[in-house]
Design an enzyme around this catalytic site. Structure first.
Site, PDB file in Angstrom:
ATOM      1  N   CYS A 121       0.816  -1.226   0.000  1.00  0.00           N
ATOM      2  CA  CYS A 121       0.000   0.000   0.000  1.00  0.00           C
ATOM      3  C   CYS A 121       0.840   1.263   0.000  1.00  0.00           C
ATOM      4  CB  CYS A 121      -0.924   0.013   1.204  1.00  0.00           C
ATOM      5  SG  CYS A 121      -1.960  -1.443   1.311  1.00  0.00           S
ATOM      6  N   HIS A 261      -3.021   6.813   3.559  1.00  0.00           N
ATOM      7  CA  HIS A 261      -3.476   5.555   2.964  1.00  0.00           C
ATOM      8  C   HIS A 261      -4.820   5.207   3.594  1.00  0.00           C
ATOM      9  CE1 HIS A 261      -3.943   1.570   1.663  1.00  0.00           C
ATOM     10  NE2 HIS A 261      -3.507   0.983   2.765  1.00  0.00           N
ATOM     11  N   ASN A 290     -10.134  -0.217   1.087  1.00  0.00           N
ATOM     12  CA  ASN A 290      -8.677  -0.137   0.944  1.00  0.00           C
ATOM     13  C   ASN A 290      -8.286  -0.606  -0.458  1.00  0.00           C
ATOM     14  OD1 ASN A 290      -5.919  -0.566   0.970  1.00  0.00           O
ATOM     15  ND2 ASN A 290      -5.886  -1.651   2.921  1.00  0.00           N
TER      16      ASN A 290
END
Ligand code: ACO
Length: 335
Positions: A121, A261, A290
């Site tokens: 990520c 994030h 996500n």
């Protein structure tokens, strides 16, 4: 550990952004019919209400290409002006060729080199930092950076611990030269490979090649120790933010916008509380979940296009992910 840009001759800025998400929406109520979970649990523990899922036949490079073309349009450029394409992804169409090469061919960027970055990520922040240094050194003028994922293909849809968290999408940014001290002011990249086992996709590489057994044992799906990732993430989001601020010679109070994030709203809120930036956070996690390497560039594109991030704003990007990795960047926004 000290890092510095070797002999920068100029700065590098984000000259255009773009993003793409699939049309299909998967809600928490849909998930209630698939695994033993509830909308209430998911919203309370993660803040996620729905996520986008790519249609069968859509590949990561399709989303990357759509985001890339929008970013090029936003920057007022054509693909043949690009010198380099970097794609951050853990879900390329194939292990090789790279997703970046597929995008390069698809958009006709005939003068561009292309490669992928794997940093989970944190991938977009890693790619942005590399692009910034290559432009600042004078080696390249126009770099396309993309974060793109189809995580729905590596999620075990029977595992409630992970399947409620992830979604698909892509975000892109065009990096071009600017005056030194403007644009992408500083970046910090970090890793701790000794703790990589808390977030892993075990099979399909040289360590555990694909076999009937690996498929039967569900070893081609994300395995995550959520609690450990959570604690790690809160710590490194704060540390990463403080480190890049110090490097940029700025204070927390100087930040106008934080684009973290988008992993978990609770986690974002806790890190923001510790940083004292609660009222400066951009979040789209309720809508998109996500999306790994795509989450920061999608959020940045949304914040810029909606006018929430304005010229002159100091913007903090901060991410963490598989590796383990984490990274942060400070931008002085101007397009
Ligand atoms: N629905 C209902 N119950 C659930 C669900 C679900 N979807 N998922 C887990 N539970 C249960 C667990 O089984 C557990 O039950 P038990 O106590 O009977 O064993 C209970 O809920 C509590 O589980 P925890 O794991 O302690 O729940 P937690 O509050 O920590 O939330 C979560 C879990 C949301 C995964 C959180 O730990 C988290 O967000 N971690 C960070 C994950 C992350 O950010 N990953 C990013 C990396 S992605 C990348 O790089 C590709």
């Amino acid at each position: 550990m000290k890092t510095r840009t070797p002999n920068p001759i100029r700065g590098a800025r984000i000259a255009g952004t773009g993003s793409a998400v699939p049309e299909r929406i998967l809600t928490n109520f849909d998930l209630e019919k698939m695994v033993d979970t509830s909308d209430e649990w998911i919203v309370e523990r993660t803040g996620i209400k729905e996520r986008r899922i790519a249609a069968e036949g859509t590949v990561t490079s399709d989303l990357a290409k759509e985001a890339a073309l929008k970013a090029l349009d936003d920057a007022g450029m054509t693909a043949d002006e690009l010198d380099l394409i970097i794609v951050a992804t853990v879900t390329p169409d194939t292990i090789f060729p790279s997703c970046a090469c597929v995008v390069q061919g698809e958009i006709g960027a005939k003068n561009a080199a292309a490669f992928d970055i794997s940093a989970g990520c944190t991938g977009f922040v890693y790619a942005l930092s590399v692009a910034r240094d290559l432009v600042a050194s004078g080696r390249y003028d126009n770099i396309l950076v993309i974060g793109a994922e189809i995580l729905s293909r590596i999620v075990d849809w029977q595992d409630r611990n992970t399947c409620v968290l992830f979604g698909d999408g892509a975000g892109a940014a065009v990096i071009r030269p600017c005056a030194y001290g403007e644009g992408i002011i500083e970046c910090v990249l970090r890793s701790d490979g000794s703790r990589g086992d808390v977030l892993v996709l075990p099979a399909g590489g040289s360590g555990m090649p694909a076999s009937c057994e690996t498929v039967k044992s569900k070893l081609h799906y994300i395995q995550m120790k959520g609690n450990l990732v959570y604690r790690f993430a809160v710590r490194v989001m704060v540390e990463g933010a403080m480190e890049v601020l110090e490097k940029a010679n700025l204070r927390k109070e100087d930040i106008d916008y934080v684009i973290p994030h988008q992993a978990n709203q609770r986690l974002i809120d806790l890190a923001a509380e510790r940083l004292g930036t609660q009222d400066k956070i951009y979040s789209n996690i309720a809508r998109l979940g996500n999306t790994s390497a795509a989450s920061i560039p999608i959020a940045l594109d949304e914040a810029a296009r909606s006018g929430q991030v304005k010229d002159g704003d100091i913007v903090l990007l901060v991410g963490f992910g598989a590796g383990l990795t984490w990274g942060s960047a400070i931008l002085k926004w101007s397009k």
